[in-house]
Design an enzyme around this catalytic site. Structure first.
Site, short mmCIF file in Angstrom:
data_model
loop_
_atom_site.label_atom_id
_atom_site.label_comp_id
_atom_site.label_asym_id
_atom_site.label_seq_id
_atom_site.Cartn_x
_atom_site.Cartn_y
_atom_site.Cartn_z
N ALA A 151 0.88 -1.35 0.17
CA ALA A 151 -0.11 0.01 0.07
C ALA A 151 0.89 1.32 -0.08
O ALA A 151 0.43 2.21 -0.77
CB ALA A 151 -0.76 0.12 1.05
N GLU A 170 10.02 3.77 6.88
CA GLU A 170 9.80 2.31 7.08
C GLU A 170 10.64 2.00 8.40
O GLU A 170 11.67 2.36 8.37
CB GLU A 170 10.33 1.39 6.04
CG GLU A 170 10.45 -0.18 6.14
CD GLU A 170 9.19 -0.69 6.75
OE1 GLU A 170 8.36 -0.36 6.02
OE2 GLU A 170 9.31 -1.07 7.78
N THR A 179 3.29 -7.62 2.49
CA THR A 179 3.15 -8.10 1.21
C THR A 179 4.42 -9.09 0.88
O THR A 179 4.09 -9.77 0.07
CB THR A 179 3.28 -6.76 0.52
OG1 THR A 179 2.19 -5.71 1.19
CG2 THR A 179 3.04 -6.91 -0.78
N GLY A 183 1.75 -14.74 -0.45
CA GLY A 183 1.70 -15.35 -1.81
C GLY A 183 1.30 -14.42 -3.04
O GLY A 183 1.69 -14.64 -4.06
N ALA A 292 7.69 5.81 12.65
CA ALA A 292 6.90 6.99 12.90
C ALA A 292 6.34 6.70 14.15
O ALA A 292 5.90 5.56 14.50
CB ALA A 292 5.94 7.10 11.80
N ASP A 357 0.82 0.24 14.66
CA ASP A 357 1.40 1.63 14.91
C ASP A 357 0.37 2.62 14.42
O ASP A 357 0.15 3.78 14.96
CB ASP A 357 2.86 1.81 14.44
CG ASP A 357 3.77 0.75 15.20
OD1 ASP A 357 3.36 -0.08 15.69
OD2 ASP A 357 4.90 0.91 15.03
N ARG A 417 -11.61 -21.43 8.22
CA ARG A 417 -10.09 -21.12 8.90
C ARG A 417 -10.48 -21.26 10.31
O ARG A 417 -9.76 -21.47 11.15
CB ARG A 417 -9.47 -20.34 8.22
CG ARG A 417 -9.02 -20.65 6.88
CD ARG A 417 -8.24 -19.20 6.16
NE ARG A 417 -7.78 -19.60 4.97
CZ ARG A 417 -7.01 -18.65 4.33
NH1 ARG A 417 -7.07 -17.50 4.79
NH2 ARG A 417 -6.54 -19.02 3.07
N GLU A 556 -3.68 -3.01 4.88
CA GLU A 556 -4.31 -3.57 6.09
C GLU A 556 -4.52 -2.85 7.48
O GLU A 556 -5.34 -3.10 8.22
CB GLU A 556 -3.29 -4.71 6.38
CG GLU A 556 -3.98 -5.94 7.39
CD GLU A 556 -2.79 -6.94 7.55
OE1 GLU A 556 -1.86 -7.12 6.77
OE2 GLU A 556 -3.03 -7.66 8.51
P1 ADP Z 1 0.19 -3.44 3.50
O1 ADP Z 1 -0.28 -4.80 2.90
O2 ADP Z 1 -1.34 -2.72 3.88
O3 ADP Z 1 1.07 -2.61 2.66
P2 ADP Z 1 2.33 -4.24 4.86
O4 ADP Z 1 2.52 -5.04 6.10
O5 ADP Z 1 3.03 -5.12 3.61
O6 ADP Z 1 1.05 -3.76 4.78
O7 ADP Z 1 3.45 -2.94 5.29
C1 ADP Z 1 3.32 -2.30 6.32
C2 ADP Z 1 4.58 -1.67 6.40
O8 ADP Z 1 4.83 -0.57 7.44
C3 ADP Z 1 5.63 -2.64 7.11
O9 ADP Z 1 6.84 -2.74 6.20
C4 ADP Z 1 6.03 -2.30 8.35
O10 ADP Z 1 7.12 -2.46 8.94
C5 ADP Z 1 5.92 -0.65 8.35
N1 ADP Z 1 5.39 0.04 9.52
C6 ADP Z 1 4.72 -0.28 10.60
N2 ADP Z 1 4.47 0.70 11.43
C7 ADP Z 1 5.32 1.63 11.07
C8 ADP Z 1 5.93 2.69 11.66
N3 ADP Z 1 5.47 3.12 12.91
N4 ADP Z 1 6.63 3.67 11.03
C9 ADP Z 1 7.18 3.34 9.97
N5 ADP Z 1 6.90 1.99 9.21
C10 ADP Z 1 5.81 1.18 9.87
#
Ligand code: ADP
Length: 591
Positions: A151, A170, A179, A183, A292, A357, A417, A556
């Protein structure tokens, strides 16, 4: 000549038979200078590397070969820097990449062994971390995207395309989030492969499938946005981002028609690698290890983000923020807060970064949430790590039974499930044992498709293969007599084509051909359906149902799209569609 040969043998013994090159100049050092090969077991098998030692210091580490997942392999770079800095292998593993980290560090230890040395013989590094003072850094962007999963990348790329100056934050040392480890199949109605196969599909049908699958607890408007834009999102990933879709479709449960595209190698690695490359090519900065922590609000509008980096604290000023931090599957406290059933006895298939978060940060400034109690578990996962086990394919082909420690079946093996997961959780040790015979094992192509997983399971005593049910039962301490009776009864049900105990809907084969295989498994959290309330423009709403200006969310981290239960392959469509919308709208708003 003989003397010379003896001298050579002595040297070999002193300096290590396995050293690749060795100048023999050990001087007053503990370890002979040279380059030594080492091998360690990572997640994907052997990690082989060369370690160069000079004056008891590790001066270089060169990875020669490995089979670690793309994304996780960057953990080795992080560790390399630390090993060189501290001249030690007693350093923390990289969170989210524990097995890769352990494999990498044990390969270095092995190289030291090959140098006839141990880690304690390395010189103590003189490090004064206090010298480096943390800096308060302020930067300014049009749009800040939090989270580098599917996303977040989609949002950032589209925001940049719309002319915004954008950055991605990140918190993990590598991009990808959930992601990356999924799969990554992608539900897209009316796609080109369906047309080739002559399959009828429609946006309305996908909407209906998602609503039925989510027990109608979804927001139908959001569902429609996903279904209407899914195909366009898949084409965007293909044509703009460079994602390769395989030439066949998958048929996931709950969909009325085969509509799910498969990325190259059926893995999120393809999606994340290509999104990352695209973002890099557009010069979108990605700050890794940067978490963040807080949204900055002025006059009711979001105008920035505070974040903590490895070495610095940041204030990012901006016009708009896109929250793309993923779900909260790895945050046990938060799970229990919203659904006490999903407690600490249930592991998670999720990335360790999925700790909610973004939901918490947004709630702190008044954002509303919905569907937080809807947490999807996958029943058959590794009881040590929570990783989803593909041995379970045998169940999906109908060939297995699932028993408890008492040797008894307790649930329909092809049930929902969530029902299976809760039933397993209620058994002794919160685990179950899945049994298949040689016939089912071969029919399910387990060796063919999942050899690496099988090897891991054997090594960790989570899988046993034996010629008799008695040996199988004894290995896991399962009640043998009860197990034998269960199998005998089950075989009668197969003969009669009916399971009077649990109504198993498919009974293709008896369990009667040795050798037998049994795994120990446990359910694990897979997806959190709940999250921030958004509207169709991906704007986050507050508890009064009003738009919070400057705050967008996608993926998500949001709620309302999947209701009680997400259908397989709808997440990728959701994160791509809403990621793009959030990025475009955040850019527009920032103008
Ligand atoms: P989506 O499928 O919604 O894109 P993901 O789980 O694939 O969700 O990606 C979410 C990303 O956000 C992860 O890489 C996670 O480490 C990152 N993330 C979560 N909390 C924080 C935060 N507080 N600051 C920066 N990155 C974050």
């Amino acid at each position: 000549m003989v003397k010379l040969f003896k001298l050579f043998i002595c040297c070999m013994l002193i300096f290590g038979l396995t050293s690749c090159s060795n100048n023999g100049a050990s001087g007053a050092n503990n370890i002979a200078n040279g380059t030594y090969e080492g091998v360690g077991k990572g997640k994907g098998g052997d990690i082989t590397l060369n370690v160069t030692i000079e004056d008891d210091h590790i001066t270089n580490i060169e990875v020669i070969s490995h089979n670690e997942t793309t994304g996780f392999d960057s953990a080795m770079d992080t560790l390399k820097d630390k090993v060189l800095k501290y001249n030690s292998i007693d350093i923390d593993t990289v969170s989210g990449a524990t097995l890769t980290s352990k494999g990498f560090l044990s390969a270095i230890e092995n190289a030291l062994t090959n140098a006839n040395a141990s880690k304690d013989m390395l010189a103590k590094a003189e490090i004064n971390d206090q010298e480096v003072e943390r800096q308060e850094i302020e930067e300014e962007y049009d749009v800040v995207v939090i989270g580098a999963g599917g996303a977040g990348f989609s949002a950032a790329i589209e925001a940049k395309n719309a002319g915004a100056n954008v950055i991605i934050l990140e918190k993990m040392p590598a991009v990808g989030g959930n992601t990356l480890i999924s799969g990554a199949e992608y539900a897209a109605p009316n796609n080109w492969l369906q047309k080739e196969e002559g399959l009828e599909d429609s946006v309305d049908l996908m909407v209906e499938d998602m609503l039925v699958g989510g027990d109608n607890k979804n927001n139908p408007e959001l569902v429609r946005v996903v279904a209407e834009n899914a195909l366009d999102g898949a084409l965007w990933l293909k044509d703009e981002v460079g994602v390769i879709w395989e030439d066949e479709l998958m048929f996931f449960g709950g969909h009325s028609v085969k509509r799910s595209l498969i990325p190259l190698n059926a893995s999120g690695v393809e999606i994340v690698t290509k999104l990352n490359e695209k973002a890099q090519s557009m010069d979108i900065p990605i700050y890794l290890n940067t978490k963040a922590t807080e949204l900055i609000v002025e006059d009711g509008k979001v105008v920035g983000v505070k974040a903590v980096g490895e070495d610095n604290d940041y204030t990012f000023k901006c016009d708009a923020v896109v929250m793309a931090t993923g779900g909260f599957g790895s945050n046990v406290e938060m799970r229990i807060q919203y659904n006490p059933e999903i407690d600490e006895t249930i592991l998670s298939t999720n990335s360790v970064g999925s700790t909610g978060d973004g939901i918490i940060m947004a709630q702190e400034i008044g954002a509303d949430v919905e569907g937080m109690e809807y947490i999807q578990t996958y029943p058959i996962c590794d009881p040590l790590t929570g990783t989803l086990l593909y041995f379970d394919d045998a169940r999906l082909y109908g060939h297995t039974i699932i028993v408890n420690k008492e040797g008894k079946r307790f649930v329909e093996e092809l049930g929902r499930r969530d029902e299976m997961s809760l039933a397993i959780k209620a058994q002794t040790g919160n685990v179950c044992y899945e049994l298949v015979d040689q016939n089912g094992f071969v029919e399910s192509k387990l060796e063919e498709n999942h050899a690496q997983e099988l090897e891991y399971l054997y090594e960790n005593d989570l899988l046993v293969k034996a010629d008799t049910l008695q040996e199988i039962a004894e290995f896991f301490g399962v009640d043998y007599e009860a197990l034998q009776e269960t199998v005998d009864n089950y075989n009668t049900y197969v003969e009669n084509g009916e399971d009077p105990e649990f109504n198993k809907r498919s009974l293709p084969s008896k369990i009667e051909t040795a050798p037998y295989y049994m795994i120990k498994a446990a359910p694990a959290v897979h997806h959190t359906m709940g999250g921030l309330v958004i509207n169709t423009d991906a704007q986050v709403l507050n508890t009064d149902g009003e738009v919070i200006e400057g705050l967008y969310a996608a993926g998500e981290v949001t709620g309302g799209i999947h209701g009680t239960n997400r259908l397989g392959s709808c997440a990728l469509a959701d994160i791509t569609v809403f990621g793009r919308i959030a990025g475009q709208n955040a850019a527009e708003y920032s103008k």
